[in-house]
Design an enzyme around this catalytic site. Structure first.
Site, PDB file in Angstrom:
ATOM      1  N   GLY A  49       0.917  -1.104  -0.151  1.00  0.00           N
ATOM      2  CA  GLY A  49       0.057  -0.007   0.126  1.00  0.00           C
ATOM      3  C   GLY A  49       0.894   1.355   0.004  1.00  0.00           C
ATOM      4  O   GLY A  49       1.948   1.331  -0.502  1.00  0.00           O
ATOM      5  N   SER A  50       0.471   2.208   0.749  1.00  0.00           N
ATOM      6  CA  SER A  50       0.834   3.594   0.561  1.00  0.00           C
ATOM      7  C   SER A  50       2.390   3.678   1.392  1.00  0.00           C
ATOM      8  O   SER A  50       3.072   4.787   0.787  1.00  0.00           O
ATOM      9  CB  SER A  50      -0.108   4.684   1.337  1.00  0.00           C
ATOM     10  OG  SER A  50      -1.273   4.644   0.874  1.00  0.00           O
ATOM     11  N   VAL A  51       2.908   2.672   1.815  1.00  0.00           N
ATOM     12  CA  VAL A  51       4.267   3.062   2.397  1.00  0.00           C
ATOM     13  C   VAL A  51       5.189   2.831   1.093  1.00  0.00           C
ATOM     14  O   VAL A  51       6.113   3.220   1.146  1.00  0.00           O
ATOM     15  CB  VAL A  51       4.669   1.915   3.269  1.00  0.00           C
ATOM     16  CG1 VAL A  51       3.914   2.113   4.422  1.00  0.00           C
ATOM     17  CG2 VAL A  51       4.133   0.396   2.508  1.00  0.00           C
ATOM     18  N   MET A  52       4.870   2.579  -0.097  1.00  0.00           N
ATOM     19  CA  MET A  52       5.678   2.309  -1.096  1.00  0.00           C
ATOM     20  C   MET A  52       5.540   3.767  -1.955  1.00  0.00           C
ATOM     21  O   MET A  52       6.504   4.003  -2.682  1.00  0.00           O
ATOM     22  CB  MET A  52       4.975   1.500  -2.228  1.00  0.00           C
ATOM     23  CG  MET A  52       4.967   0.095  -1.716  1.00  0.00           C
ATOM     24  SD  MET A  52       6.639  -0.620  -1.171  1.00  0.00           S
ATOM     25  CE  MET A  52       7.574  -0.487  -2.791  1.00  0.00           C
ATOM     26  N   LYS A  53       4.706   4.644  -1.531  1.00  0.00           N
ATOM     27  CA  LYS A  53       4.653   5.986  -2.167  1.00  0.00           C
ATOM     28  C   LYS A  53       6.077   6.770  -2.314  1.00  0.00           C
ATOM     29  O   LYS A  53       6.693   7.504  -3.031  1.00  0.00           O
ATOM     30  CB  LYS A  53       3.743   7.011  -1.691  1.00  0.00           C
ATOM     31  CG  LYS A  53       2.143   6.436  -2.098  1.00  0.00           C
ATOM     32  CD  LYS A  53       1.027   7.157  -1.557  1.00  0.00           C
ATOM     33  CE  LYS A  53      -0.060   6.528  -1.815  1.00  0.00           C
ATOM     34  NZ  LYS A  53      -1.381   7.232  -1.151  1.00  0.00           N
TER      35      LYS A  53
END
Length: 568
Positions: A302-306
């Site tokens: 999820g968003s931790v990859m942004k």
């Protein structure tokens, strides 16, 4: 007078006639024959058959006994024991020598903690053999109490048993050995050839009851196994496990994972998993507790990859920190899919996209890059590849090959869907942000010196993103609960829908947080994942971020890292 004299003479015994010469000779010959047979038999036993008889006698008293080898110890980075071998006694019996006396059998069965029926059935099953185990790996005192019964046919055997002082705290990482002290899981299995010793052998004399009479000589010395020093810090491991367990219980979650890595070396300082189990007592073991989820299980991050995808953006021409993206009206349609933000954030610069975790903003940026730009960046960061820790069954994750990608696939990859990672892979990728763009491979062993690492992000871009991550946990953001008093920290939250039988669910989530501390001079990278919290809160900022804050704050103080921010 004459008559009296004749009366006395008539009562005297008659004189025996002399032996016939032939009969006397026969007796002498028989005596000589018997003597010759005896002398011949003695000569046969003492001269001709002596080696055979001596070997048979030695076989009944002389033994070659195995000397058990001590398995190597596993310690944490500071020398604190995590797995040690303790001496134990195994009792065995020769069923053919066990007494027929019913009372002796009852006493022996009771001493072994067995019913008489079970004991008799076991003896009957091995009645044609000369060996059977009575009870494995007893404490020496308990075994001696049974040996003191002096039951015929019962013998001791010296062995070693593995003991884990940390219990369930590091169970999945260390693994276990079986009853024969052979590694079956975890690092015990991975380093079995190194940890296992080589048994020795000695020649001894035993009496008919199997008791040691004398040790003659040592044929071959036992060689103990090698010790293993892990990168784990036992203090941090206990603290991480405690905080993770508290969060899982408080949020009524199915489980959780926490990985803490040294930002300068890639060494894993703590690795906690829930559910867990006690390796010293495996009764009622939950099979889920055996899995080292941090290494062998994967999830959509999820968003931790942004922040990692943003590095590909900042390295592309035409983009910098001041680039503005219009995210209105808070959603966008790509192919047949609708991508949404929590609300309409309007125009955002790159820092604002990360602060508000805008899926729309990341999607619009991704679609302006080359088809493979984000995939190539993820690949440089080690995703979709084995971490190389040597742990049995470590996952490679999934980074789909860039073949005829649709626009929606390129967009979702930018905000952490469409790929899978392990917690260790994610922590290793974040070391590039903390280490001037150089990604460090994870290590479960203590390293003599830091590895060279792999350049994955331009140094300036990595430093820019590090500062942006600090604003992502500011007091007004969703990651504010990750803040640590006295220290500058940065990180990114993630809230991921779990996949069910019919696609993504609407009521099951994973709460994730990945962070770095302190920002001024990064020392640790920590990833927290809480699986399916059911107590109400499920956002990464509400569930996983507080665990990061507590663990990171304690870790920095234990490592004597000086504060780099004034206390609020």
């Amino acid at each position: 007078m004459k008559s009296q004299h004749r009366g006395v003479s008539s009562r005297q015994a008659p004189i025996a006639p002399p032996l016939h010469g032939g009969r006397f000779l026969f007796i002498l010959l028989m005596m000589a024959l018997v003597s010759a047979i005896l002398i011949g038999r003695i000569t046969l036993l003492q001269v001709i058959d002596r080696p055979f008889l001596q070997s048979q006698g030695d076989a009944r008293t002389l033994r070659n006994e195995t000397i058990p080898a001590h398995r190597g110890m596993i310690t944490d980075r500071n020398g604190e024991p995590l797995a040690i071998s303790t001496p134990v006694v195994t009792l065995w019996a020769n069923p053919q020598e066990l007494p027929d006396d019913a009372i002796q059998r009852i006493v022996l069965a009771q001493s072994l903690g067995m019913s008489l029926e079970a004991f008799e059935a076991r003896v009957a099953r091995y009645s044609e053999h000369e060996f059977m185990y009575l009870r494995r790996q007893m404490t020496p005192d308990a075994a001696q109490r049974i040996l003191d019964l002096r039951t015929p046919g019962v013998y001791p055997q010296r062995e070693y048993k593995r003991y884990y002082p940390a219990g369930e705290v590091a169970a999945q990482l260390l693994g276990v050995t079986n009853v024969d002290d052979v590694g079956q899981e975890g690092l015990e299995l991975a380093y079995q050839p190194h940890l296992a010793g080589h048994p020795g052998q000695r020649r001894i004399i035993k009496d008919r009851r199997g008791r040691l009479v004398r040790e003659l000589d040592v044929i071959r010395d036992a060689q103990p196994g090698g010790d293993l020093t892990l990168s784990i810090d036992q203090r941090l491991q206990y603290m991480a496990y405690r905080e993770l367990r508290s969060a899982v219980a408080e949020n009524e979650a199915d489980g959780g994972v926490l990985v803490m890595m040294d930002a300068r070396s890639g060494e894993v300082l703590a690795m906690a998993n829930l559910p867990s189990y006690n390796p010293n007592n495996r009764a009622g073991l939950d099979p889920r507790g055996l899995r080292n989820q941090a290494l062998v299980d994967v999830f959509e991050p999820g968003s931790v990859m942004k922040p990692l995808a943003m590095s590909a953006v900042l390295e592309s021409e035409g983009f910098d920190r001041n680039t503005v993206v219009d995210t209105s009206p808070g959603w966008m349609r790509i192919d047949e899919y609708t991508i949404r933000d929590f609300r309409n954030y309007g125009e955002l610069d790159l820092a604002g996209i990360l602060e508000h975790s805008s899926n729309v903003g990341m999607s619009r940026l991704a679609l302006q890059l080359g088809d493979t730009a984000i995939w190539e960046k993820y690949h440089q960061l080690g995703l979709g590849q084995a971490p190389g820790t040597g742990f049995p069954g470590e996952a490679t994750g999934s980074l789909p090959a860039h073949v005829n990608w649709s626009r929606s696939e390129r967009a979702t990859l930018a905000y952490g869907y469409g790929l899978s990672v392990s917690a260790v892979q994610l922590a290793s990728a974040y070391t590039a942000l903390a280490n001037d763009g150089v990604r460090l491979p994870p290590s479960l062993l203590r390293l003599a010196e830091p590895p060279q690492g792999t350049p994955a992000i331009q140094p300036k871009v990595a430093n820019d993103l590090l500062n942006i991550l600090e604003t992502s946990v500011a007091a007004y953001t969703g990651g504010r609960r990750a803040r640590v008093e006295g220290y500058r920290v940065g990180g990114k939250t993630g809230t991921v829908r779990k996949i069910g039988q019919q696609g993504y669910t609407t009521d099951a989530y994973r709460s994730v947080f990945a962070g770095i501390a302190p920002i001024s001079d990064p020392r640790i990278v920590t990833v927290v994942m809480i699986d399916h919290p059911k107590a109400g809160e499920f956002y990464g900022g509400a569930v996983a971020a507080p665990v990061f804050s507590s663990v990171t704050g304690n870790a920095l103080r234990l490592l004597d890292v000086p504060p780099d921010r004034e206390v609020d």
